[in-house]
Design a protein around this motif. Structure first.
Motif, short mmCIF file in Angstrom:
data_model
loop_
_atom_site.label_atom_id
_atom_site.label_comp_id
_atom_site.label_asym_id
_atom_site.label_seq_id
_atom_site.Cartn_x
_atom_site.Cartn_y
_atom_site.Cartn_z
N MET A 1 9.23 23.16 27.20
CA MET A 1 10.26 24.11 26.27
C MET A 1 9.46 24.64 25.10
SD MET A 1 11.96 20.81 24.13
CE MET A 1 12.62 19.89 25.67
N GLY A 2 8.12 24.58 24.96
CA GLY A 2 7.46 25.12 23.63
C GLY A 2 7.46 24.15 22.58
N VAL A 3 6.28 24.53 21.63
CA VAL A 3 6.28 23.53 20.48
C VAL A 3 7.48 23.84 19.50
CG1 VAL A 3 4.93 23.14 18.48
CG2 VAL A 3 3.85 23.14 20.68
N LYS A 5 10.80 24.23 19.82
CA LYS A 5 11.80 23.47 20.24
C LYS A 5 11.63 22.23 20.50
CE LYS A 5 15.58 25.03 23.52
NZ LYS A 5 15.88 25.58 24.60
N HIS A 6 10.45 21.64 21.08
CA HIS A 6 10.33 20.23 21.43
C HIS A 6 10.28 19.68 19.92
CE1 HIS A 6 7.53 17.09 23.51
NE2 HIS A 6 8.52 16.68 22.95
N TYR A 7 9.68 20.07 18.93
CA TYR A 7 9.39 19.24 17.78
C TYR A 7 10.01 19.91 16.47
CZ TYR A 7 5.72 16.47 20.09
OH TYR A 7 5.18 15.61 20.98
N LYS A 8 11.37 20.57 16.83
CA LYS A 8 12.11 21.18 15.79
C LYS A 8 12.32 20.43 14.63
CE LYS A 8 16.71 21.31 18.04
NZ LYS A 8 16.09 20.59 19.23
N GLU A 9 12.49 19.12 14.73
CA GLU A 9 12.99 18.29 13.53
C GLU A 9 11.87 18.13 12.64
OE1 GLU A 9 13.90 17.15 16.78
OE2 GLU A 9 16.25 17.61 16.27
N LEU A 10 10.73 18.25 13.37
CA LEU A 10 9.34 18.07 12.55
C LEU A 10 8.70 19.17 11.93
CD1 LEU A 10 7.95 15.28 14.73
CD2 LEU A 10 8.98 14.85 12.45
N LEU A 11 9.21 20.35 12.22
CA LEU A 11 8.63 21.85 11.86
C LEU A 11 9.43 22.50 10.67
CD1 LEU A 11 7.12 22.80 15.47
CD2 LEU A 11 6.01 21.86 13.48
N PRO A 12 9.08 23.16 10.12
CA PRO A 12 9.78 24.06 8.99
C PRO A 12 10.50 25.04 9.70
CG PRO A 12 7.34 24.62 8.93
CD PRO A 12 7.44 23.60 10.09
N ILE A 13 11.49 24.78 10.73
CA ILE A 13 12.34 25.82 11.40
C ILE A 13 13.69 25.88 10.61
CG2 ILE A 13 13.46 26.34 13.64
CD1 ILE A 13 10.47 25.92 14.18
N THR A 14 14.11 26.99 10.45
CA THR A 14 15.40 27.46 9.82
C THR A 14 16.01 28.17 10.65
OG1 THR A 14 14.81 29.69 8.85
CG2 THR A 14 13.98 27.77 7.74
N VAL A 20 10.07 32.05 19.16
CA VAL A 20 8.76 32.58 19.68
C VAL A 20 8.33 31.38 20.81
CG1 VAL A 20 6.48 33.22 19.46
CG2 VAL A 20 8.48 33.69 17.60
N ASN A 21 8.10 31.47 22.03
CA ASN A 21 7.82 30.58 22.93
C ASN A 21 6.99 30.94 24.10
OD1 ASN A 21 7.88 28.25 24.60
ND2 ASN A 21 9.83 28.69 25.25
N LEU A 22 5.56 30.58 24.32
CA LEU A 22 5.03 30.85 25.53
C LEU A 22 4.83 29.57 26.16
CD1 LEU A 22 2.46 33.34 24.35
CD2 LEU A 22 4.21 33.77 25.81
N GLU A 23 5.79 28.61 25.96
CA GLU A 23 5.71 27.20 26.65
C GLU A 23 4.16 26.71 26.25
OE1 GLU A 23 8.20 25.91 28.06
OE2 GLU A 23 9.42 27.72 28.22
N GLU A 24 3.75 26.59 25.07
CA GLU A 24 2.60 26.01 24.64
C GLU A 24 2.91 24.66 24.54
OE1 GLU A 24 4.08 28.61 22.88
OE2 GLU A 24 5.40 26.92 21.93
#
Ligand code: F0G
Length: 347
Positions: A1-3, A5-14, A20-24
């Protein structure tokens, strides 16, 4: 699912952060039984070569590019020993924005150069080393308003914390030792921050000793002074004046870890061992930690039975020239069974 999405709670996502996602990320943590036996430890390699552009850089680049877009930037720029440029170029391509990369002329592994060009970046070969290219990139970013996506961009290191989180998610704890190559010194700092964050959240109870490994000819953190003319076959870490030196020093001292250096010969021997006894092909810089563990074992400084994770930062396929200089040639035969049998029976 990409970084993101996977760690959205721990990242500064608004809500305004583009997805952005290349399934990294979600790279394999590979237990290496034969190499473990040789070193009398439990050794895992986190194979970052499985990321979309073939190195760990994608973990932070995905966030840096997403935040650049969120901030209204419309181009990215970086200096690189190769992998950052490949990663920046890949994410810029996926978003349809221009990417400028500054590389030390003649000192970038072939695969990385091919990547940046294929992804459509504007590739600029600077007649100088990485440290000088980085200064130029920073000045260029300031003058043009391009987003600077080297690890001086804080989002890079925040995204790279995800590597530590994944290790803990798999092991259910942090390792005893975390062994990692050190170049510009961002990744070791990101991992340390990641482990600490997980401990604060109560997801792990322990913290690893952070063991950083540099190439002898480019070891400013080992010798505690900048290295004006860095030189090593491990071109990814051919860096004399790391921008995150202060963070890396803090990670090592807070964790009770160490910096150690290894020679190019030790790096190449470790690369061969990792491939031929581990089944994993990683680029030379990525093999500095294994070279270091082998060296520490010889010195009697590797405690028996400990769990060690080493970060195999980049794919071996990125640097075919160095690999080919270390191995024999294929055995050529005529297209007859007789010739084939000569080879098969000889083995
Ligand atoms: N391993 C590989 C394969 C790298 O490409 C790098 C850095 C490192 C280790 C060191 O990581 O800089 O966070 O200490 N490569 C950068 C680049 C400098 O431009 O690709 P670090």
């Amino acid at each position: 699912m990409g970084v993101l999405k996977h760690y959205k709670e721990l990242l500064p996502i608004t809500p305004a952060t583009p997805n952005v996602n290349l399934e990294e990320g979600n790279t394999p943590l590979i237990f290496l039984p034969r190499v473990s036996e040789r070193l009398e430890i439990k050794l895992y390699g986190k194979f970052e070569g499985c990321n979309p552009s073939g190195s760990f850089k994608d973990r932070g680049m995905v966030l840096a590019v997403a935040k650049a877009l969120e901030d209204g930037k419309r181009a990215v720029i970086c200096a690189s020993t190769g992998n950052t440029s490949a990663s920046a170029a890949a994410y810029a391509a996926s978003q349809g924005i221009p990417c400028f990369v500054l590389l030390p002329a003649g000192k970038v592994a072939l695969g990385k150069l091919a990547q940046a060009l294929m992804y459509g970046a504007k590739v600029i070969a600077v007649k100088g080393n990485f440290d000088r290219a980085l200064e130029l990139a920073r000045e260029g970013a300031e003058k043009t308003g391009c987003a600077m996506v080297n690890s001086v961009n804080p989002y890079r290191l925040i995204g790279q914390r995800s590597g530590a989180w994944e290790i803990c998610d798999v092991l259910g704890k942090a390792p005893d030792w975390h062994a990692i190559p050190v170049g510009n010194a961002g990744n070791i700092s990101a991992y340390w921050a990641g482990y600490n964050e997980y401990k604060k959240l109560g997801k792990i109870n322990n913290l690893p000793r952070m063991m950083g490994f540099q190439a002898e000819g480019a070891a400013p953190l080992v010798f505690n002074k900048p290295c004006p003319n860095p030189e090593t076959i491990a071109t990814a870490i051919r860096i004399g004046n790391p921008v995150s030196a202060h963070l890396a020093r803090a990670a090592v001292s807070e964790s009770g870890g160490e910096f150690n250096s290894v020679t190019d010969e030790e790096i190449l021997a470790a690369q061969k061992i990792l491939a031929a006894e581990g089944g994993v092909f990683a680029e030379p810089a990525s093999c500095a930690p294994l070279a270091g563990l082998i060296k520490l074992k010889k010195l009697g400084k590797l405690p028996e039975g400990i769990t060690v994770t080493m970060i195999l930062t980049g794919n071996g396929l990125k640097d075919p020239d160095t690999a080919m200089s270390q191995v024999g040639k294929p055995i050529e035969i005529n297209d007859t069974l007789e010739d084939l049998m000569k080879v098969l029976e000889h083995d």
